[in-house]
Write an enzyme that holds these catalytic residues in place. Sequence first.
Site, short mmCIF file in Angstrom:
data_model
loop_
_atom_site.label_atom_id
_atom_site.label_comp_id
_atom_site.label_asym_id
_atom_site.label_seq_id
_atom_site.Cartn_x
_atom_site.Cartn_y
_atom_site.Cartn_z
N SER A 220 19.97 11.30 7.46
CA SER A 220 19.48 11.06 8.10
C SER A 220 18.87 9.41 7.29
O SER A 220 19.52 8.92 6.44
CB SER A 220 18.57 11.12 8.70
OG SER A 220 17.76 10.15 10.72
N HIS B 265 23.80 13.19 15.94
CA HIS B 265 22.73 13.35 15.20
C HIS B 265 22.14 14.62 14.65
O HIS B 265 21.70 14.80 13.77
CB HIS B 265 21.27 12.44 15.48
CG HIS B 265 20.80 11.79 14.44
ND1 HIS B 265 21.01 10.77 13.48
CD2 HIS B 265 19.35 12.35 13.95
CE1 HIS B 265 20.28 10.81 12.23
NE2 HIS B 265 19.15 11.03 13.12
#
Length: 655
Positions: free
Chosen positions: A512, A624
């Site tokens: 991320s 994610h």
Amino acid sequence: MKHISIEDIFNIKSVSAPKAIPGHGVTYYVTTINEKDNNYVTHLHEATELGLKQLTFDKGRISQVDHSNDGNLTLFVAKGDNDKPQIFLLRRNGGEREQLTSEDEGVSEPRFSSDGTAVFYHVNVKEEDDKKEDDDKKDDKKQPVHITNMKYKIDGAPGPFGYVPEKKQVVKKIDIDTREVETVCSGEADYSFMAELSDGIIYTTNESDDPDFNFTNTLYVRRNGEDKVVTLQDKSVYGVEVSKDEKHALLLTTDYNYKNAAHLTIELLSLDDFTLTDVTGKLDRPTGSAVVQDVQQSEESHVVKFVSNHDFVFLLSEDGAVNLYKGNIDGEVRPLLQSEHNIFGMDASDDTVYLTISTPVSPSELYQFDLGNETLTQLTEVNKEFVDSKEIVEPESIRFNSFDDEEIHGWFMKPAGFKDGEKYPLVVNVHGGPHAFYAHTFFHEMQVLAGLGYAVLFTNPRGSHSYSQKFVDHVRGDYGNTDYKDVMASVDYVLDTYDFIDENRLGVTGGSYGGFMTNWIVGHTNRFKAAVTQRSISNWISFRGVSDIGYYFTDWQIQAGVDDIDTLWHHSPLKYVDNVETPLLILHSEYDFRCPIEQAEQLYIELKYRKKTAEFVRFPDADHNLSRTGLPHLRVKRLEYMTDWFKKYLNEENH
């Protein structure tokens, strides 16, 4: 003794979500990973004077437990008859669990009424047009998706595209005996139940004339049918805790002036005249937790809890730890339990605080803290067999001065089986967020790397939580500058401090924001001989339009929009792709809508176009959160790809 391996992900159990049972003890979850079924299983357990006992046995997961004030009833959320999350009821005097709700869209956040005769809960209600579209879909023909708002998708939402139907959250209440349901709060916005009063409720709504750009909510106190607004001056409320005498409420708030970099703070609200008093803002550390970890599953916790009409306990993140504090309505606060640990679950009764705690060498266990003599007692040994059978490397807490003398905090791990006189490669791991933080907590991935013979470095550069508001806010508008220099200063520090690190065998990885930083690093230095970027950002220009948070995240963090392409491009790692000489492995999930996979695609194609050394791995059925809560077999494959890449480029025989 064996080093920790990738496959140990199936041997680590997560003890989480303590919930005090009035008059009886505490319940908690134990979550395991079922390798054969490739899923997670969460069971409810209890600890009482009679000992430890397992209460649920299904092969699924439960969540959101609550107990009635007399301790005789327990509720939780699990998949119901329609495969949606529903409320289930357990009676302390025995019997099978009872399904209490049958909502078409499922339920969330149930809570007993104070008298235990009813349950408040949330449910999402579709607009009429959405109901019509659902009817159209029943003929099995694919239908277009009609979108009218900007917040139309979210990472982790069901389905392959992350679409969120335009629904409104309402508050309902169900009578346990009659099963009659009433709507308590509803309207043209989302409503959230916060607390019950003897003559009403406290709730919030995000009602706004411009919902696409509204990121705060409004707090209301309803008494005897009359709603009164609490003026919070550009703040949002995320939780409310009411004293038993109903004279005060503790509010969990954030200041929108700092956008998503804001500390979570506690304020004391007088329910008589609505005056507000700061409780924790003066500490300049955030309450609650934003710890990055990969084994503590099913996290649920109170951040603050009254233990009397005068006193309360709360969790505070400070300097890479999550600690227990005590406060009172007079504004006094003091630490109760400070250590090199991560308290990731808390609840309390009048004289006891129940905690789930992880340390760097213990994945998680349940503890009780006696408020009378202020002593801590361990209640479970769920992970004892695992811990006793493995060589666990204890991270060393390090502090060093960055390029401008700002102190940076982090951790360094020697390789498992370390021997004096040998040289070892180093892997640097950068956390996501950026407003999260590494902590004194067990981290499977770090232990795997150490077990394979790597020294491991992970730090909290500027932008990380658990430090001052200035420290966490510093990174906004400064991506790739001070934060990059902080990471590189950490590398310089360990190379100067530990002479056994081979400076010619350095690796870097992160996910991320940590993936962004990995991309940035390899575009700005050739010191690293291998890099693995995960769920990363490479191009802020396209990110703005494709991420579920893109349009406001770039405003808040990069502080630029498409009217300032130069700034977006300046902070984009893709701009510096010509400089990359480090072999780069790109790992990304197909259904990542936070950092969409097109970010990886652009980076990969431009690297290959320039004949750089790069490979690309796409993970199906993953979003994610792959590294933390993804399908277990994919989590294993992710670690295998990462470690194989480092073996290929960092091991001594390859140099």
